[in-house]
Design an enzyme around this catalytic site. Structure first.
Site, short mmCIF file in Angstrom:
data_model
loop_
_atom_site.label_atom_id
_atom_site.label_comp_id
_atom_site.label_asym_id
_atom_site.label_seq_id
_atom_site.Cartn_x
_atom_site.Cartn_y
_atom_site.Cartn_z
N LEU A 196 0.90 -1.15 0.00
CA LEU A 196 0.00 0.00 0.00
C LEU A 196 0.94 1.20 0.00
O LEU A 196 1.52 1.53 1.03
CB LEU A 196 -0.92 0.01 1.22
CG LEU A 196 -2.01 -1.03 1.22
CD1 LEU A 196 -2.91 -0.87 2.44
CD2 LEU A 196 -2.85 -0.96 -0.04
N PRO A 197 1.11 1.83 -1.16
CA PRO A 197 2.23 2.75 -1.39
C PRO A 197 2.14 4.10 -0.71
O PRO A 197 2.02 5.15 -1.35
CB PRO A 197 2.24 2.88 -2.91
CG PRO A 197 0.79 2.73 -3.29
CD PRO A 197 0.25 1.70 -2.33
N CYS A 198 2.25 4.10 0.61
CA CYS A 198 2.23 5.35 1.36
C CYS A 198 3.41 6.24 1.00
O CYS A 198 3.35 7.46 1.19
CB CYS A 198 2.19 5.08 2.86
SG CYS A 198 3.39 3.90 3.46
N HIS A 199 4.46 5.66 0.42
CA HIS A 199 5.61 6.46 0.01
C HIS A 199 5.28 7.40 -1.15
O HIS A 199 6.01 8.34 -1.40
CB HIS A 199 6.79 5.55 -0.36
CG HIS A 199 6.52 4.60 -1.48
ND1 HIS A 199 5.88 3.39 -1.27
CD2 HIS A 199 6.79 4.67 -2.80
CE1 HIS A 199 5.78 2.76 -2.43
NE2 HIS A 199 6.33 3.51 -3.38
#
Length: 176
Positions: free
Chosen positions: A143-146
């Site tokens: 889950l690409p919080c970056h």
């Protein structure tokens, strides 16, 4: 004295995967579904997030499914689309679930501001709440919080450290 919970602790498997940016901790359930992904140097935070989301948790050394390990290794080797092959399931509030679902829809190689994500979920004034939910994301990378950045384009906050965030974005083709 407060009553002790009689609820049986959630039992999850814990595996480690070497990546170019450190040892990733993979937490999976009995069905082999990813429940958490964090970094070895942030294990304490990961355990706290698991506790907040599931209550008592029993982590036992157990290999993650081969397909999951292969997909993650493939991503780190440059096959960026491999993350979508990973089955995941996470607990959280309905608001957190809404934010995390929206995170999963940010395309590889792009970024979005916290405000833009708040607008995307039809809550344009909830920028800080979006940031808090993003920080509670138990499955980093997948889950690409970056991919969330400041309104001015700056790299802000990443649970695994800004150097990892910078590396992940560059790996995905984003100039930072």
């Amino acid at each position: 004295m407060p009553a002790r919970s009689t609820k049986t602790p959630e039992r999850f498997g814990l595996d480690r995967l070497a990546t170019p940016i450190g040892i990733a901790l993979l937490v999976t359930d009995a069905e082999g579904v990813l429940r958490a992904l964090d970094w070895e140097d942030y294990e304490h935070r990961m355990r706290e997030l698991l506790r907040l989301h599931y209550g008592a948790v029993d982590l036992r050394d157990q290999p993650a499914p081969t397909e999951m390990r292969t997909a993650l290794s493939g991503y780190f080797e440059g096959d960026l689309g491999r993350l979508s092959a990973i089955a995941w399931r996470i607990a959280g509030t309905s608001f957190q679930q809404k934010v995390w679902t929206a995170l999963a829809q940010i395309p590889t190689g792009t970024t979005m501001s916290y405000g833009a994500l708040a607008a995307r979920i039809d809550m344009p004034k909830a920028i800080r709440a979006v940031g808090h939910a993003n920080g509670s994301n138990p499955i980093s990378v997948v889950l690409p919080c970056h991919r969330l950045i400041g309104a001015d384009g700056s790299l802000v906050k990443y649970g695994g450290g800004l150097e990892r965030k910078r590396w992940l974005l560059r790996h995905e083709g984003v100039e930072v």
